[in-house]
Write an enzyme that holds these catalytic residues in place. Structure first.
Site, PDB file in Angstrom:
ATOM      1  N   ARG A  97      -7.059  21.469   2.400  1.00 26.50           N
ATOM      2  CA  ARG A  97      -7.353  21.573   0.968  1.00 26.50           C
ATOM      3  C   ARG A  97      -8.231  20.410   0.531  1.00 26.50           C
ATOM      4  O   ARG A  97      -7.943  19.255   0.857  1.00 26.50           O
ATOM      5  CB  ARG A  97      -6.031  21.553   0.205  1.00 26.50           C
ATOM      6  N   ARG A 132      -2.335  14.724  -7.201  1.00 27.83           N
ATOM      7  CA  ARG A 132      -3.119  15.806  -6.571  1.00 27.83           C
ATOM      8  C   ARG A 132      -4.469  16.000  -7.273  1.00 27.83           C
ATOM      9  O   ARG A 132      -4.833  15.263  -8.166  1.00 27.83           O
ATOM     10  CB  ARG A 132      -2.307  17.101  -6.637  1.00 27.83           C
ATOM     11  N   LYS A 175       5.286  15.310  -5.349  1.00 35.45           N
ATOM     12  CA  LYS A 175       3.909  15.499  -5.834  1.00 35.45           C
ATOM     13  C   LYS A 175       3.775  15.201  -7.329  1.00 35.45           C
ATOM     14  O   LYS A 175       4.761  15.259  -8.072  1.00 35.45           O
ATOM     15  CB  LYS A 175       3.459  16.923  -5.545  1.00 35.45           C
ATOM     16  N   LYS A 223       0.945  15.893 -10.695  1.00 31.25           N
ATOM     17  CA  LYS A 223      -0.230  16.708 -11.049  1.00 31.25           C
ATOM     18  C   LYS A 223      -0.780  16.348 -12.416  1.00 31.25           C
ATOM     19  O   LYS A 223      -0.012  16.138 -13.351  1.00 31.25           O
ATOM     20  CB  LYS A 223       0.156  18.174 -11.002  1.00 31.25           C
ATOM     21  N   CYS A 262      -0.856  34.003  -5.587  1.00 34.67           N
ATOM     22  CA  CYS A 262      -0.879  32.910  -4.609  1.00 34.67           C
ATOM     23  C   CYS A 262      -1.182  33.497  -3.231  1.00 34.67           C
ATOM     24  O   CYS A 262      -1.100  34.712  -3.049  1.00 34.67           O
ATOM     25  CB  CYS A 262       0.462  32.197  -4.592  1.00 34.67           C
ATOM     26  N   CYS A 321       1.206  31.198   4.293  1.00 33.58           N
ATOM     27  CA  CYS A 321       2.189  30.299   3.688  1.00 33.58           C
ATOM     28  C   CYS A 321       3.554  30.439   4.361  1.00 33.58           C
ATOM     29  O   CYS A 321       4.131  31.532   4.385  1.00 33.58           O
ATOM     30  CB  CYS A 321       2.315  30.580   2.198  1.00 33.58           C
ATOM     31  N   CYS A 356       6.979  33.505  -3.667  1.00 31.04           N
ATOM     32  CA  CYS A 356       8.265  32.803  -3.699  1.00 31.04           C
ATOM     33  C   CYS A 356       8.377  32.078  -5.028  1.00 31.04           C
ATOM     34  O   CYS A 356       7.426  32.050  -5.806  1.00 31.04           O
ATOM     35  CB  CYS A 356       8.374  31.846  -2.497  1.00 31.04           C
ATOM     36  N   CYS A 387       3.126  28.830  -7.410  1.00 24.75           N
ATOM     37  CA  CYS A 387       1.774  28.320  -7.185  1.00 24.75           C
ATOM     38  C   CYS A 387       0.694  28.994  -8.040  1.00 24.75           C
ATOM     39  O   CYS A 387      -0.330  28.382  -8.326  1.00 24.75           O
ATOM     40  CB  CYS A 387       1.412  28.423  -5.708  1.00 24.75           C
TER      41      CYS A 387
HETATM   42 FE1  SRM Z   1       1.654  25.337  -4.332  1.00 19.08          FE
HETATM   43  C1  SRM Z   1       3.733  24.550  -1.786  1.00 19.08           C
HETATM   44  C2  SRM Z   1      -0.385  26.924  -2.232  1.00 19.08           C
HETATM   45  C3  SRM Z   1      -0.705  25.364  -6.729  1.00 19.08           C
HETATM   46  C4  SRM Z   1       4.057  24.613  -6.659  1.00 19.08           C
HETATM   47  N1  SRM Z   1       1.638  25.618  -2.333  1.00 19.08           N
HETATM   48  C5  SRM Z   1       2.575  25.180  -1.445  1.00 19.08           C
HETATM   49  C6  SRM Z   1       2.132  25.440  -0.004  1.00 19.08           C
HETATM   50  C7  SRM Z   1       1.378  24.228   0.452  1.00 19.08           C
HETATM   51  C8  SRM Z   1       3.236  25.864   0.965  1.00 19.08           C
HETATM   52  C9  SRM Z   1       3.922  24.800   1.765  1.00 19.08           C
HETATM   53  O1  SRM Z   1       4.373  23.794   1.219  1.00 19.08           O
HETATM   54  O2  SRM Z   1       4.071  25.010   2.963  1.00 19.08           O
HETATM   55  C10 SRM Z   1       1.190  26.633  -0.260  1.00 19.08           C
HETATM   56  C11 SRM Z   1       0.088  26.858   0.772  1.00 19.08           C
HETATM   57  C12 SRM Z   1      -0.128  28.328   0.960  1.00 19.08           C
HETATM   58  C13 SRM Z   1      -1.335  28.662   1.734  1.00 19.08           C
HETATM   59  O3  SRM Z   1      -1.203  29.282   2.802  1.00 19.08           O
HETATM   60  O4  SRM Z   1      -2.426  28.372   1.286  1.00 19.08           O
HETATM   61  C14 SRM Z   1       0.764  26.380  -1.683  1.00 19.08           C
HETATM   62  N2  SRM Z   1      -0.237  25.898  -4.406  1.00 19.08           N
HETATM   63  C15 SRM Z   1      -0.879  26.638  -3.479  1.00 19.08           C
HETATM   64  C16 SRM Z   1      -2.205  27.148  -4.000  1.00 19.08           C
HETATM   65  C17 SRM Z   1      -3.276  27.261  -2.927  1.00 19.08           C
HETATM   66  C18 SRM Z   1      -1.940  28.494  -4.684  1.00 19.08           C
HETATM   67  C19 SRM Z   1      -3.118  29.272  -5.183  1.00 19.08           C
HETATM   68  O5  SRM Z   1      -2.905  30.471  -5.390  1.00 19.08           O
HETATM   69  O6  SRM Z   1      -4.192  28.763  -5.411  1.00 19.08           O
HETATM   70  C20 SRM Z   1      -2.477  26.093  -5.078  1.00 19.08           C
HETATM   71  C21 SRM Z   1      -3.192  24.877  -4.582  1.00 19.08           C
HETATM   72  C22 SRM Z   1      -3.535  23.961  -5.715  1.00 19.08           C
HETATM   73  C23 SRM Z   1      -4.377  22.775  -5.335  1.00 19.08           C
HETATM   74  O7  SRM Z   1      -5.569  22.943  -5.141  1.00 19.08           O
HETATM   75  O8  SRM Z   1      -3.835  21.673  -5.285  1.00 19.08           O
HETATM   76  C24 SRM Z   1      -1.051  25.733  -5.463  1.00 19.08           C
HETATM   77  N3  SRM Z   1       1.651  24.963  -6.317  1.00 19.08           N
HETATM   78  C25 SRM Z   1       0.596  25.157  -7.161  1.00 19.08           C
HETATM   79  C26 SRM Z   1       1.039  25.175  -8.522  1.00 19.08           C
HETATM   80  C27 SRM Z   1       0.171  25.442  -9.737  1.00 19.08           C
HETATM   81  C28 SRM Z   1      -0.445  24.199 -10.304  1.00 19.08           C
HETATM   82  O9  SRM Z   1      -0.292  23.114  -9.754  1.00 19.08           O
HETATM   83  O10 SRM Z   1      -1.098  24.314 -11.338  1.00 19.08           O
HETATM   84  C29 SRM Z   1       2.418  24.970  -8.498  1.00 19.08           C
HETATM   85  C30 SRM Z   1       3.358  24.983  -9.716  1.00 19.08           C
HETATM   86  C31 SRM Z   1       3.231  23.789 -10.568  1.00 19.08           C
HETATM   87  C32 SRM Z   1       4.109  22.686 -10.089  1.00 19.08           C
HETATM   88  O11 SRM Z   1       3.729  21.973  -9.178  1.00 19.08           O
HETATM   89  O12 SRM Z   1       5.218  22.552 -10.609  1.00 19.08           O
HETATM   90  C33 SRM Z   1       2.784  24.826  -7.103  1.00 19.08           C
HETATM   91  N4  SRM Z   1       3.552  24.643  -4.229  1.00 19.08           N
HETATM   92  C34 SRM Z   1       4.381  24.476  -5.303  1.00 19.08           C
HETATM   93  C35 SRM Z   1       5.693  24.116  -4.819  1.00 19.08           C
HETATM   94  C36 SRM Z   1       6.935  23.823  -5.696  1.00 19.08           C
HETATM   95  C37 SRM Z   1       6.999  22.409  -6.094  1.00 19.08           C
HETATM   96  C38 SRM Z   1       8.267  22.084  -6.824  1.00 19.08           C
HETATM   97  O13 SRM Z   1       8.229  21.351  -7.790  1.00 19.08           O
HETATM   98  O14 SRM Z   1       9.341  22.545  -6.416  1.00 19.08           O
HETATM   99  C39 SRM Z   1       5.608  24.107  -3.406  1.00 19.08           C
HETATM  100  C40 SRM Z   1       6.736  23.796  -2.415  1.00 19.08           C
HETATM  101  C41 SRM Z   1       6.903  22.348  -2.173  1.00 19.08           C
HETATM  102  O15 SRM Z   1       6.163  21.506  -2.659  1.00 19.08           O
HETATM  103  O16 SRM Z   1       7.849  22.055  -1.461  1.00 19.08           O
HETATM  104  C42 SRM Z   1       4.257  24.448  -3.083  1.00 19.08           C
HETATM  105 FE1  SF4 Z   2       3.595  29.996  -0.746  1.00 21.42          FE
HETATM  106 FE2  SF4 Z   2       5.411  30.324  -2.609  1.00 21.42          FE
HETATM  107 FE3  SF4 Z   2       3.232  28.923  -3.154  1.00 21.42          FE
HETATM  108 FE4  SF4 Z   2       3.061  31.514  -2.854  1.00 21.42          FE
HETATM  109  S1  SF4 Z   2       4.224  30.462  -4.441  1.00 21.42           S
HETATM  110  S2  SF4 Z   2       1.707  29.989  -1.908  1.00 21.42           S
HETATM  111  S3  SF4 Z   2       4.570  31.929  -1.310  1.00 21.42           S
HETATM  112  S4  SF4 Z   2       4.776  28.359  -1.702  1.00 21.42           S
END
Ligand code: SRM
Ligand code: SF4
Length: 574
Positions: free
Chosen positions: A79, A148, A216, A218, A437, A443, A482, A486
């Site tokens: 990323r 981030r 993390k 943000k 997502c 993922c 899930c 995201c």
């Molecule tokens: Fe996310 C984890 C993809 C935005 C909350 N996110 C992941 C991972 C890295 C899975 C992992 O940990 O193994 C995913 C990778 C999947 C893949 O195959 O690409 C993933 N997140 C994404 C992206 C690519 C989704 C998308 O559709 O674009 C976004 C990348 C953003 C970036 O460029 O940095 C992405 N993730 C978000 C957002 C939205 C936002 O930030 O505006 C959230 C919700 C907001 C927040 O953070 O509260 C988000 N991602 C999570 C979480 C839950 C965090 C938590 O507080 O519990 C995880 C799981 C974790 O961190 O353990 C996670």
């Molecule tokens: Fe993976 Fe869940 Fe984020 Fe979708 S919402 S990219 S399934 S961690």
């Protein structure tokens, strides 16, 4: 004063620090054994501990979930760190080339204005990272327990304010970068840091300290009235305040976040609190101050409870403000009135304040690729080569080509048309307002399909809306595989959250400005039940909506009231 010394008491109870805390303490440079494994052609993957360090470098170790039946095929996701999502034409070409040479031939625009490479194999990891860095771009802190990618509104329409925001977003991104030399050592020099060397053992980041953040962090900047960055879902948010067309500062918002886990009521989505007003001069100190409150008060004993939002929820906004002010050494001014009216992107051609042209392009689920009859990736490459516009990635996973001479508009439209990409009537209002997502197959946390499933479902929903007389109607629909959230499903009018294969939770009732959390409607709905359930809802909505009332507002006005009335009429259980 902002220091690297934690000021909060260390946890006193018997609660143990998480494994990740131990890792960061042991190797504060975050180098792990990454370079050694990278250079070992016999190693098929990194150790589970190194997986955690890799994240700080913007890299996730994954495996192709479609191939699991025949064994584990390791692949890597990378990323970028792209503050405000803005790339020059030549920089875009580097991303395009690296995706083609080392990835799965696609570029994935993320919901935080970045790009992800998917499907990179181990032999490609080193060269990809080196070439990206040689082109003066990086992936530092795109993941991990650090700040981030910083978001900023992607539309260049009102140039001066938007320009200033991008400058400020970039300033904050730079100021909150970790300072370890491991990143360059591994990815540029290809050298494993000597972990036994005292200076590496003793390394303390000047801002993050020795153990970085509990989780993390943000940050996003927003310009009223368009909440295109979903600012209230960020740990740290800045809402631009202007007077007579000039930026005078920002309302500071703190403590938003969406991630939750199924069956764990202690985890929940939360909208940020508005804390005060910050001048552009105070921006860096305030950002560092907010970050260090998270550093010092976030829960390091439970990663599910470690985000800044829980500190805000448990200690309150008044406590937070006082704590921040004591670190800053001055009082913050009161927040100014603000109002968001909508979210989402601009599509089609338009003119910026400086007279330059820009073009918003819809990208289905953010995936830039070539397919039969629709060769978006090839078209964007050609346009970069010939016209070198700016490429602006949006938080809704779309793209804007900007800074274009009026004289080039027709030629760019022609290139896109030749590749099957329309610039007018690009897609339905429903699809334009949707997000999914990635989930399967990359993922590791996905419980249900998302990116591969939503487009087909959208076709059926479009049909349903036509059935009830609402053809080409906009409803904000977001899906994730899930509960991590995201694609920010908890802010949508209809949110689907994966629970298991073909099974989702269904959330309803967000608003057009994405300033209201939706609520759970069905805890489990199976794939074949989705359309019948929506048919019932849409039939009522079409009949009962008042004027141009949106679906989410109808849910709030009618459905939730009915549910509340039914709940209060029900006999109390003894
Ligand atoms: Fe996310 C984890 C993809 C935005 C909350 N996110 C992941 C991972 C890295 C899975 C992992 O940990 O193994 C995913 C990778 C999947 C893949 O195959 O690409 C993933 N997140 C994404 C992206 C690519 C989704 C998308 O559709 O674009 C976004 C990348 C953003 C970036 O460029 O940095 C992405 N993730 C978000 C957002 C939205 C936002 O930030 O505006 C959230 C919700 C907001 C927040 O953070 O509260 C988000 N991602 C999570 C979480 C839950 C965090 C938590 O507080 O519990 C995880 C799981 C974790 O961190 O353990 C996670
Ligand atoms: Fe993976 Fe869940 Fe984020 Fe979708 S919402 S990219 S399934 S961690």
């Amino acid at each position: 004063m902002i220091t690297d010394k934690a000021v909060a008491p260390a946890p006193t109870e018997e609660k143990k620090l998480t494994h990740n805390e131990g890792l960061k303490t042991a190797i504060p440079t975050l180098a792990g054994n990454i370079a050694a494994t990278l250079n070992d052609s016999g190693a098929i993957c990194f150790s589970t501990d190194d997986e955690q360090f890799l994240k700080f470098h913007g890299i996730y170790q994954q495996d192709d979930r479609d191939k699991r039946k025949t064994g584990k095929l390791y692949i890597w996701m990378i990323r970028g760190r792209i503050p405000g999502g803005v790339l020059s034409g030549p920089q875009y070409l580097v991303y395009d080339r690296l995706a083609t040479n080392y990835g799965n031939q696609t570029l994935r625009i993320t919901s935080r204005q970045s790009f992800q490479f998917h499907g990179v194999v181990k032999a490609g990891l080193g060269p990809l990272m080196k070439e990206l860095n040689e082109a003066m771009m990086d992936t530092i802190a795109a993941c991990g327990d650090v700040n981030r990618n910083v978001m900023s509104p992607p539309v260049p329409a009102r140039n001066e304010i938007h320009k200033q925001l991008l400058v400020d977003a970039t300033r904050v991104s730079e100021a909150l970068m970790p300072k370890t030399k491991a990143y360059h050592s591994i990815w540029v020099d290809g050298v494993q840091l000597n972990l036994d060397e005292q200076q590496n053992k003793d390394f303390v980041d000047p801002l993050y300290g020795k153990t970085y953040l509990p989780r993390k962090f943000k940050t996003a900047f927003a310009v009223q009235p368009v909440n295109d960055v979903d600012v209230l879902t960020n740990c740290l948010g800045y809402i631009a305040i202007e007077e007579n067309g000039k930026l005078i500062g920002y309302n500071l918002t703190v403590g938003g976040g969406l991630g939750r886990s199924h069956g764990n009521a202690e985890t929940y989505p939360r909208i940020a609190d508005v804390i005060g007003f910050v001048t552009p001069e105070q921006l860096i100190d305030v950002s560092k101050g907010v970050l260090t409150v998270h550093r010092d008060f976030g829960d390091r004993t439970n990663r599910k409870h470690a985000r800044l939002k829980y500190v805000l929820e448990e200690k309150g906004a008044a406590w937070f403000r006082q704590e921040l002010e004591s670190r800053l050494g001055y009082k913050l001014a009161e927040a100014k009135p603000f109002k968001f009216t909508k979210q989402g992107d601009h599509f089609g051609w338009d003119t910026a304040a400086d007279g330059s042209k820009f073009l918003g392009l819809y990208v289905e689920t953010g995936r830039i690729k070539d397919k039969e009859g629709y060769r978006l990736k090839a078209a964007l490459k050609l346009i970069a080569e010939k016209f070198a516009p700016e490429y602006r990635l949006t938080p809704s996973q779309n793209i804007i080509l900007a800074n274009i001479k009026a004289a080039d508009e027709a030629a760019i439209t022609k290139i896109l048309a030749e590749h099957g990409v329309p610039v007018e009537n690009q897609t339905s209002a429903l699809r334009r307002a949707s997000m999914a997502c990635p989930s399967m197959p990359t993922c590791g946390l996905g419980l249900a399909e998302s990116e591969r499933y939503l487009p087909g479902l959208m076709g059926q929903i479009e049909g349903l809306l036509s059935e009830v007389g609402l053809t080409d109607h906009e409803i904000i629909i977001r899906m994730t595989g899930c509960p991590n959230g995201c694609a920010r499903p908890y802010m949508s009018e209809i949110g689907f959250v994966g629970k298991g294969p073909g099974r989702y939770q269904m959330y309803l009732g967000g608003n057009e400005a994405c300033t209201r959390l939706n609520k759970l409607h069905k805890d489990l709905i199976k794939d074949p039940e989705i359309i019948p359930e929506l048919r019932n809802l849409f039939t009522r909505y079409a009949a009962e909506r008042v004027g141009s009332e949106r679906f989410g507002d109808w849910v709030e006005r009618v459905l939730w009231k009915e549910q509340a009335a039914a709940a209060s009429a029900a006999p109390a259980a003894n």
